[in-house]
Design a protein around this motif. Sequence first.
Motif, PDB file in Angstrom:
ATOM      1  N   VAL A   1       0.845  -1.200   0.000  1.00 21.12           N
ATOM      2  CA  VAL A   1       0.000   0.000   0.000  1.00 21.12           C
ATOM      3  C   VAL A   1       0.878   1.247   0.000  1.00 21.12           C
ATOM      4  O   VAL A   1       0.637   2.189  -0.773  1.00 21.12           O
ATOM      5  CB  VAL A   1      -0.973  -0.001   1.198  1.00 21.12           C
ATOM      6  N   SER A   2       1.916   1.256   0.812  1.00 20.08           N
ATOM      7  CA  SER A   2       2.818   2.404   0.857  1.00 20.08           C
ATOM      8  C   SER A   2       3.487   2.638  -0.496  1.00 20.08           C
ATOM      9  O   SER A   2       3.600   3.780  -0.958  1.00 20.08           O
ATOM     10  CB  SER A   2       3.881   2.180   1.934  1.00 20.08           C
ATOM     11  N   LYS A   3       3.903   1.577  -1.144  1.00 23.38           N
ATOM     12  CA  LYS A   3       4.528   1.699  -2.463  1.00 23.38           C
ATOM     13  C   LYS A   3       3.547   2.288  -3.477  1.00 23.38           C
ATOM     14  O   LYS A   3       3.896   3.194  -4.246  1.00 23.38           O
ATOM     15  CB  LYS A   3       5.007   0.322  -2.926  1.00 23.38           C
ATOM     16  N   ALA A   4       2.300   1.790  -3.480  1.00 20.22           N
ATOM     17  CA  ALA A   4       1.281   2.295  -4.414  1.00 20.22           C
ATOM     18  C   ALA A   4       0.968   3.765  -4.146  1.00 20.22           C
ATOM     19  O   ALA A   4       0.887   4.576  -5.076  1.00 20.22           O
ATOM     20  CB  ALA A   4       0.015   1.449  -4.320  1.00 20.22           C
ATOM     21  N   VAL A   5       0.797   4.100  -2.881  1.00 20.11           N
ATOM     22  CA  VAL A   5       0.459   5.483  -2.514  1.00 20.11           C
ATOM     23  C   VAL A   5       1.616   6.420  -2.859  1.00 20.11           C
ATOM     24  O   VAL A   5       1.394   7.529  -3.361  1.00 20.11           O
ATOM     25  CB  VAL A   5       0.062   5.563  -1.022  1.00 20.11           C
ATOM     26  N   THR A   6       2.838   5.986  -2.632  1.00 16.77           N
ATOM     27  CA  THR A   6       4.003   6.800  -2.987  1.00 16.77           C
ATOM     28  C   THR A   6       4.050   7.045  -4.489  1.00 16.77           C
ATOM     29  O   THR A   6       4.319   8.166  -4.946  1.00 16.77           O
ATOM     30  CB  THR A   6       5.303   6.127  -2.499  1.00 16.77           C
ATOM     31  N   GLN A   7       3.769   6.015  -5.267  1.00  7.31           N
ATOM     32  CA  GLN A   7       3.758   6.176  -6.726  1.00  7.31           C
ATOM     33  C   GLN A   7       2.697   7.185  -7.155  1.00  7.31           C
ATOM     34  O   GLN A   7       2.967   8.076  -7.967  1.00  7.31           O
ATOM     35  CB  GLN A   7       3.506   4.827  -7.407  1.00  7.31           C
TER      36      GLN A   7
ATOM     37  N   ILE B   1      -0.683   7.591   5.750  1.00  6.35           N
ATOM     38  CA  ILE B   1      -1.081   6.192   5.712  1.00  6.35           C
ATOM     39  C   ILE B   1      -1.103   5.684   7.145  1.00  6.35           C
ATOM     40  O   ILE B   1      -0.125   5.829   7.882  1.00  6.35           O
ATOM     41  CB  ILE B   1      -0.100   5.347   4.876  1.00  6.35           C
ATOM     42  N   GLY B   2      -2.226   5.102   7.528  1.00  6.20           N
ATOM     43  CA  GLY B   2      -2.345   4.547   8.861  1.00  6.20           C
ATOM     44  C   GLY B   2      -1.871   3.107   8.908  1.00  6.20           C
ATOM     45  O   GLY B   2      -1.626   2.482   7.879  1.00  6.20           O
ATOM     46  N   PRO B   3      -1.766   2.566  10.111  1.00  3.69           N
ATOM     47  CA  PRO B   3      -1.389   1.153  10.249  1.00  3.69           C
ATOM     48  C   PRO B   3      -2.577   0.254   9.912  1.00  3.69           C
ATOM     49  O   PRO B   3      -3.725   0.708   9.877  1.00  3.69           O
ATOM     50  CB  PRO B   3      -1.034   1.045  11.736  1.00  3.69           C
ATOM     51  N   ALA B   4      -2.295  -1.006   9.670  1.00  2.00           N
ATOM     52  CA  ALA B   4      -3.373  -1.975   9.440  1.00  2.00           C
ATOM     53  C   ALA B   4      -4.150  -2.156  10.747  1.00  2.00           C
ATOM     54  O   ALA B   4      -3.555  -2.409  11.798  1.00  2.00           O
ATOM     55  CB  ALA B   4      -2.797  -3.301   8.973  1.00  2.00           C
ATOM     56  N   ILE B   5      -5.456  -1.996  10.659  1.00  2.00           N
ATOM     57  CA  ILE B   5      -6.339  -2.198  11.809  1.00  2.00           C
ATOM     58  C   ILE B   5      -7.496  -3.062  11.340  1.00  2.00           C
ATOM     59  O   ILE B   5      -8.217  -2.697  10.411  1.00  2.00           O
ATOM     60  CB  ILE B   5      -6.869  -0.856  12.373  1.00  2.00           C
ATOM     61  N   ASP B   6      -7.638  -4.205  11.980  1.00  2.00           N
ATOM     62  CA  ASP B   6      -8.720  -5.142  11.640  1.00  2.00           C
ATOM     63  C   ASP B   6      -8.754  -5.480  10.151  1.00  2.00           C
ATOM     64  O   ASP B   6      -9.816  -5.596   9.545  1.00  2.00           O
ATOM     65  CB  ASP B   6     -10.077  -4.596  12.087  1.00  2.00           C
ATOM     66  N   GLY B   7      -7.577  -5.611   9.548  1.00  2.00           N
ATOM     67  CA  GLY B   7      -7.501  -6.028   8.148  1.00  2.00           C
ATOM     68  C   GLY B   7      -7.659  -4.920   7.133  1.00  2.00           C
ATOM     69  O   GLY B   7      -7.783  -5.198   5.932  1.00  2.00           O
ATOM     70  N   TRP B   8      -7.640  -3.662   7.577  1.00  3.12           N
ATOM     71  CA  TRP B   8      -7.787  -2.519   6.658  1.00  3.12           C
ATOM     72  C   TRP B   8      -6.693  -1.495   6.927  1.00  3.12           C
ATOM     73  O   TRP B   8      -6.341  -1.241   8.078  1.00  3.12           O
ATOM     74  CB  TRP B   8      -9.147  -1.841   6.850  1.00  3.12           C
ATOM     75  N   ILE B   9      -6.209  -0.887   5.868  1.00  3.75           N
ATOM     76  CA  ILE B   9      -5.248   0.210   5.979  1.00  3.75           C
ATOM     77  C   ILE B   9      -5.936   1.474   5.481  1.00  3.75           C
ATOM     78  O   ILE B   9      -6.514   1.490   4.396  1.00  3.75           O
ATOM     79  CB  ILE B   9      -3.974  -0.077   5.154  1.00  3.75           C
TER      80      ILE B   9
ATOM     81  N   ILE C   1      -7.915   9.999  -7.397  1.00  2.00           N
ATOM     82  CA  ILE C   1      -6.825   9.474  -6.568  1.00  2.00           C
ATOM     83  C   ILE C   1      -7.113   8.034  -6.155  1.00  2.00           C
ATOM     84  O   ILE C   1      -6.242   7.163  -6.246  1.00  2.00           O
ATOM     85  CB  ILE C   1      -6.614  10.376  -5.333  1.00  2.00           C
ATOM     86  N   SER C   2      -8.318   7.753  -5.704  1.00  2.00           N
ATOM     87  CA  SER C   2      -8.630   6.379  -5.279  1.00  2.00           C
ATOM     88  C   SER C   2      -8.604   5.421  -6.464  1.00  2.00           C
ATOM     89  O   SER C   2      -8.176   4.271  -6.328  1.00  2.00           O
ATOM     90  CB  SER C   2      -9.978   6.309  -4.553  1.00  2.00           C
ATOM     91  N   ALA C   3      -9.015   5.880  -7.620  1.00  2.00           N
ATOM     92  CA  ALA C   3      -8.975   5.025  -8.811  1.00  2.00           C
ATOM     93  C   ALA C   3      -7.538   4.643  -9.145  1.00  2.00           C
ATOM     94  O   ALA C   3      -7.262   3.488  -9.504  1.00  2.00           O
ATOM     95  CB  ALA C   3      -9.629   5.736  -9.997  1.00  2.00           C
ATOM     96  N   GLU C   4      -6.627   5.585  -9.021  1.00  2.00           N
ATOM     97  CA  GLU C   4      -5.220   5.308  -9.311  1.00  2.00           C
ATOM     98  C   GLU C   4      -4.630   4.339  -8.288  1.00  2.00           C
ATOM     99  O   GLU C   4      -3.891   3.430  -8.643  1.00  2.00           O
ATOM    100  CB  GLU C   4      -4.407   6.609  -9.364  1.00  2.00           C
TER     101      GLU C   4
ATOM    102  N   VAL D   1      -3.097  -1.859  -6.430  1.00  2.00           N
ATOM    103  CA  VAL D   1      -3.165  -2.853  -5.349  1.00  2.00           C
ATOM    104  C   VAL D   1      -4.210  -3.913  -5.695  1.00  2.00           C
ATOM    105  O   VAL D   1      -5.283  -3.577  -6.187  1.00  2.00           O
ATOM    106  CB  VAL D   1      -3.468  -2.203  -3.980  1.00  2.00           C
ATOM    107  N   PRO D   2      -3.907  -5.180  -5.452  1.00  2.00           N
ATOM    108  CA  PRO D   2      -4.860  -6.245  -5.797  1.00  2.00           C
ATOM    109  C   PRO D   2      -5.856  -6.524  -4.673  1.00  2.00           C
ATOM    110  O   PRO D   2      -6.175  -7.675  -4.385  1.00  2.00           O
ATOM    111  CB  PRO D   2      -3.924  -7.449  -6.023  1.00  2.00           C
ATOM    112  N   TYR D   3      -6.333  -5.470  -4.044  1.00  2.00           N
ATOM    113  CA  TYR D   3      -7.204  -5.620  -2.881  1.00  2.00           C
ATOM    114  C   TYR D   3      -8.491  -4.828  -3.076  1.00  2.00           C
ATOM    115  O   TYR D   3      -8.588  -3.975  -3.960  1.00  2.00           O
ATOM    116  CB  TYR D   3      -6.496  -5.119  -1.615  1.00  2.00           C
TER     117      TYR D   3
END
Length: 168
Positions: free
Chosen positions: A18-24, A35-43, A56-59, A64-66
Motif C-alpha cells: 500500500v505504501s509503495k502504491a500510494v508513494t507512486q 497512511i495509517g497502520p493496518a487495523i482489523d484487516g484494513w489500511i 486518486i482512489s482510482a489510481e 493494489v490487488p485488494y
Amino acid sequence: MGAFYGSIQVRTENSELVSKAVTQVANEEGCNFLIGPAIDGWISVFPEDSGQSDHISAEIAKLVPYDVFHFIDHDDDIFFYLFYRDGKLVDQYNSCPDYFDDVPEEEKQRSQGRPELFRDLLPNPNTLGQLKALLTADHETFPFEPARMAQFVDLLGLSTALSSSASL
C-alpha cells in the motif's frame, strides 16, 4: 459551511505494498498522503485534499490487488462512496447525484449503491438489509450526511474511515 473529508480504505495487512502504491500516486499526481497502520484487516489512506478526488482512489486501486473503498463527505450535504475490486470500480453511491448539476437517469442508477456486491466484506452478513435501507433513506432521515456515512462504515466495521487529513 459543512465539513469536507474523505478517506481511502484498503483491505489488507500488506502495508509495504500500500505504501509503495500510494508513494507512486503521490509522485505522479504531486500530492501527499498519510497512511495509517493496518487495523482489523484494513489500511487507511488520507489524501491531502480532504479526500475529495475520486481520481486518486482510482489510481491507488489500479496498483493494489485488494478491495478499496473511498468514502467522501462533501460539505455535510453529500455522502459518496466508491468501491473497487481487482482495480476496477465495482460500485458507487451518491446520496445526492443532482447536487452540482442535473445528471441523466443512467448516472442516478449507477450511483444508488449495491452493497450486495461487497457482502463478503460485512462482519455480519445479516446487516446487508440495513445497508440497503441506509442507502435508500431520504434526506429528512439524514439532513446531515456524515450521520449516514458513520452508520455505513460502522456496519462495515471500519473504525478509522471517518478520519481525514485536511492539510499535510
